[in-house]
Design a protein around this motif. Structure first.
Motif, mmCIF file in Angstrom:
data_model
loop_
_atom_site.group_PDB
_atom_site.id
_atom_site.type_symbol
_atom_site.label_atom_id
_atom_site.label_comp_id
_atom_site.label_asym_id
_atom_site.label_seq_id
_atom_site.Cartn_x
_atom_site.Cartn_y
_atom_site.Cartn_z
ATOM 1 N N LEU A 284 0.999 -1.207 0.010
ATOM 2 C CA LEU A 284 -0.028 0.033 0.084
ATOM 3 C C LEU A 284 0.843 1.448 0.081
ATOM 4 C CD1 LEU A 284 -2.927 -0.882 2.507
ATOM 5 C CD2 LEU A 284 -2.908 -1.081 0.189
ATOM 6 N N SER A 285 2.082 1.152 -0.295
ATOM 7 C CA SER A 285 2.904 2.432 -0.264
ATOM 8 C C SER A 285 2.541 3.311 -1.218
ATOM 9 C CB SER A 285 4.376 1.950 -0.518
ATOM 10 O OG SER A 285 4.517 1.332 -1.924
ATOM 11 N N TRP A 286 1.854 2.946 -2.319
ATOM 12 C CA TRP A 286 1.242 4.110 -3.216
ATOM 13 C C TRP A 286 0.282 4.944 -2.697
ATOM 14 C CZ3 TRP A 286 -3.668 3.187 -3.528
ATOM 15 C CH2 TRP A 286 -4.477 1.893 -3.289
ATOM 16 N N ARG A 287 -0.272 4.662 -1.861
ATOM 17 C CA ARG A 287 -1.386 5.356 -1.108
ATOM 18 C C ARG A 287 -0.961 6.699 -0.593
ATOM 19 N NH1 ARG A 287 -5.390 3.666 2.902
ATOM 20 N NH2 ARG A 287 -6.211 5.584 2.339
ATOM 21 N N THR A 288 0.440 6.560 0.048
ATOM 22 C CA THR A 288 0.753 7.949 0.754
ATOM 23 C C THR A 288 2.255 8.195 0.208
ATOM 24 O OG1 THR A 288 2.036 6.421 2.429
ATOM 25 C CG2 THR A 288 -0.355 7.434 2.872
ATOM 26 N N ARG A 289 2.926 7.424 -0.485
ATOM 27 C CA ARG A 289 4.086 7.733 -0.881
ATOM 28 C C ARG A 289 4.516 7.814 -2.316
ATOM 29 N NH1 ARG A 289 7.995 3.097 1.748
ATOM 30 N NH2 ARG A 289 9.380 4.611 0.554
ATOM 31 N N PRO B 222 4.771 6.294 -11.989
ATOM 32 C CA PRO B 222 6.235 6.300 -11.509
ATOM 33 C C PRO B 222 6.466 4.934 -11.049
ATOM 34 C CG PRO B 222 4.973 8.149 -10.593
ATOM 35 C CD PRO B 222 4.005 7.713 -11.427
ATOM 36 N N ALA B 223 7.657 4.490 -11.240
ATOM 37 C CA ALA B 223 7.916 3.054 -10.590
ATOM 38 C C ALA B 223 7.500 2.934 -9.223
ATOM 39 C CB ALA B 223 9.411 2.666 -10.736
ATOM 40 N N ARG C 250 1.593 7.184 -8.592
ATOM 41 C CA ARG C 250 0.897 5.807 -8.936
ATOM 42 C C ARG C 250 -0.565 5.414 -8.347
ATOM 43 N NH1 ARG C 250 3.749 1.647 -11.070
ATOM 44 N NH2 ARG C 250 3.207 -0.547 -10.652
ATOM 45 N N LYS C 251 -0.841 6.118 -7.404
ATOM 46 C CA LYS C 251 -2.180 6.149 -6.948
ATOM 47 C C LYS C 251 -3.175 6.760 -7.898
ATOM 48 C CE LYS C 251 -5.238 7.687 -3.040
ATOM 49 N NZ LYS C 251 -5.380 8.496 -1.934
#
Length: 251
Positions: A142-147, A212-213, A151-152
């Protein structure tokens, strides 16, 4: 093309290749599509020929089980084949209970409608379903949610695409369920199995290939664990080096 442009293009190509592989794995690829289509195709073919609900249902369920056995023998992943068996089994139960061959397709239609709603609702809630599905595949969880906001955004676009495409499919199938006869309805449903799916997968690839990757959180955790071990080893070595000095002072 400058020397500075080349690495960027290589990185983009690598990202696209990873995205293609991840989508292929997540959605089952060609084999997964075949396993999705074959039971329903066999059902409608047999029913078109002899109008026999029982033989059509038995054949569809039998081929679904056979596909699972083939995967087990080949020691391949069975998640897509098993999902197909459950879907066919529910359809067989519905059709046998009502005596209406069209009800063989009803559980799958209800599932498709529920999935379309889930894609849209989760996107509106800020946790697009396609991100929840593909996050572990890309090792980003779930790193795409905040970082990783870019990507989100891509996951949100993809989830909207899936939701709207599946809703459009339902808008065609549900009226036909009431108006068309069983054979007509069955052939239309089979025809709509693959094209909407391929369109949704292609749009997902387009959105993610430009995003983004992913942030590999598993690699980050491994790096943190390695750094922690090195830190502990360094502290232990420092204590071992200081022990003789303390002994000499005590003597």
């Amino acid at each position: 093309m400058t020397s500075l442009d080349k690495p960027t293009e290589d990185a983009q190509q690598d990202s696209r290749a990873v995205t293609e592989a991840a989508l292929f794995d997540a959605f089952g690829g060609v084999r997964g599509m075949v396993e999705t289509v074959v039971p329903g195709l066999l059902f409608v073919t047999i029913f078109t020929i002899n109008k026999d609900l029982h033989w059509s249902a038995i054949a569809a369920l039998g081929v679904s089980l056979l596909l699972v056995v083939v995967r087990l023998v080949m020691r391949d992943t069975v998640k897509h084949a098993f999902s197909g068996v459950f879907g066919v089994a529910f359809g067989v139960v519905f059709a046998m209970m009502t005596g209406n061959a069209k009800d063989f397709y009803l559980p799958g239609m209800i599932y498709t409608l529920g999935l379309a709603i889930a894609y849209i609702v989760t996107t509106l809630a800020g946790v697009p379903l396609i991100g929840l599905i593909l996050g572990p595949v890309f090792k980003e969880n779930l790193s795409w949610r905040t970082r990783n906001p870019g990507r989100k955004k891509a996951y949100s676009k993809a989830s909207w695409a899936w939701g709207l495409i599946l809703l459009a499919k339902c808008a065609v199938l549900f009226p036909l369920y009431w108006w068309a006869d069983t054979t007509q309805f069955g052939w239309v449903l089979i025809a709509l199995k693959i094209p909407p799916f391929l369109l949704a997968v292609w749009l997902t690839w387009v959105f993610l290939a430009k995003a983004p990757a992913p942030i590999d959180v598993f690699a980050e955790m491994e790096a943190e664990e390695k750094a922690e071990k090195e830190r502990k080893a360094a502290l232990a070595a420092e204590r071992d080096d200081s022990a003789p000095a303390r002994h000499r002072r005590g003597a």
